[in-house]
Design a protein around this motif. Sequence first.
Motif: not given
Lengths: 152, 215
Positions: A38-39, A42-43, A51-53, A56-57, A60, B142, B146, B148, B158, B209
Motif C-alpha cells: 500500500k505504501q 500511495d507513493r 487518484p488512488m481510485n 486501484q481500478h 485489480t 476520486n 471500480y 476488479d 477508497i 511514507s
Amino acid sequence: MCMDITRIDQIIDDHNAEQSSLIQILLDIQAEHHWLPKQALDRVAEKLDVPMNRIQHITTFYKAFSQVPKGRHQIHVCMGTACHVRGAQRVLDTISDATRIKAGETDAELKFSLETVNCLGCCALGPVMVVDGEYHGNVAPAQAADVLKNYE
Amino acid sequence: MSEFVLQIDGKEVTAREGMTIVEAAKTAGIRIPTLCHHDQLEPYGACRICTVEAEANGRNQLVAACVYPAEKGMVVQTKTEKLAKIRKVLVEQMMAHAPDAPQLLELAEEYGADRDRFDKDPSFCILCGLCVRYCNEVKKKNAIGYIDRGPRREISFIPDVAGKECWDCKECFPLCPTSALQAAYVLTEALATPPEEAAQEAGCAGSCSCSGSCG
C-alpha cells in the motif's frame, strides 16, 4: 511490512514520473517486490498525481498485479485440457505437498506462490509447469518436486 | 456552431453540432429512457437502455443514444417493437442485481419485463458509474472507483479518501438508480478498516511514507 521508499522513488523517476507510464511503473514495482504494498501505491499516487481510485481500478483489473504478498518464486501449473489428460492434477498435488500450499496461496516464508493457469499455449510439452517464467515441460509428478529444489 | 436538422420519431428536430441523440431528442420533448445519463457528466454508455434505431447514410444501426452524436439528416426511431424487446431484456438483466430499484420497476412496467426471469445476484449495483463519475468529474474527490473486472467488477470507496471527504458530501447517494442504500452500504463497509490493517499501519509508522495517514 515496510519497504524501501527510495527504491520506489527511483523506479518512478526512471519513468520521469509520467502519468502515462503508470502501468509500467506498477509492473516494475511488482517485478521487484512480487506484490504492490500500500505504501508503494500511495507513493505512486502522490508522485504521479494520479487518484488512488484509478490505481486501484488498474491494479485489480490486471492479474499481473497483486496487492497481497507473493512469494519470491512464482509457480504456475497448467491445468489446460492437454496437460489435464497427461496428469497435471498429480503434478499440482505433488507441488502442493512439497510446498505445503494450495493453488492460489503463498507460503509463510514468502518463498513460493502457487497458481494454476488454464493454458500456456505449449500443449505438446504437457504437463507443463512454469517457475519464474522458466518452462518445465513433460514433468512427471515425481520430477516436479525436484525442480523446486533449485530455487531458494 | 452549425445547426442541422434530423428526424426523431417522425419529428423534425434542430440540433447543434456535438449534440448527442439524447440531447437532441430532449430539445424536442421526446423522452428516451436513460439510467446512466447525467447532464453534468460526460456521456458514458454503460446501461444501454437508451438504445435507439438510427438510420444514417443508408445504414440502420442500433446505437446508444446517450453517446452517439446526432448527425445531419439522420432518421432516429426511439420506440419500436425491436427496441422494446431489447430494453425489456436489459431491464430483466439489471433486475437480477437490483430487483426493487424504483427506476427499474418503472421501466419494467413500461416494457413488460419479468423481474424474476434471471437468477438473482443481488449486488444492488448495475454499474451505471454515476457515483464514480460524479465523484471524479464534478466533485474531483476520486473517493470511489471500480474494483476488479468482468462479472466481479464492483464499486468501492477508497477508505483513505472516503474517510475524509464522504461524510459531509454524500452527493452521489441520490444519483444511484438502484437506491442510495448500495452506496451507503459500501461506504460503511469500506470505512470500517479491518483491525489487522490498522495494526499494520501503526507498526511501521515513522520509517515509511504512510506516517501522515495513520495518525
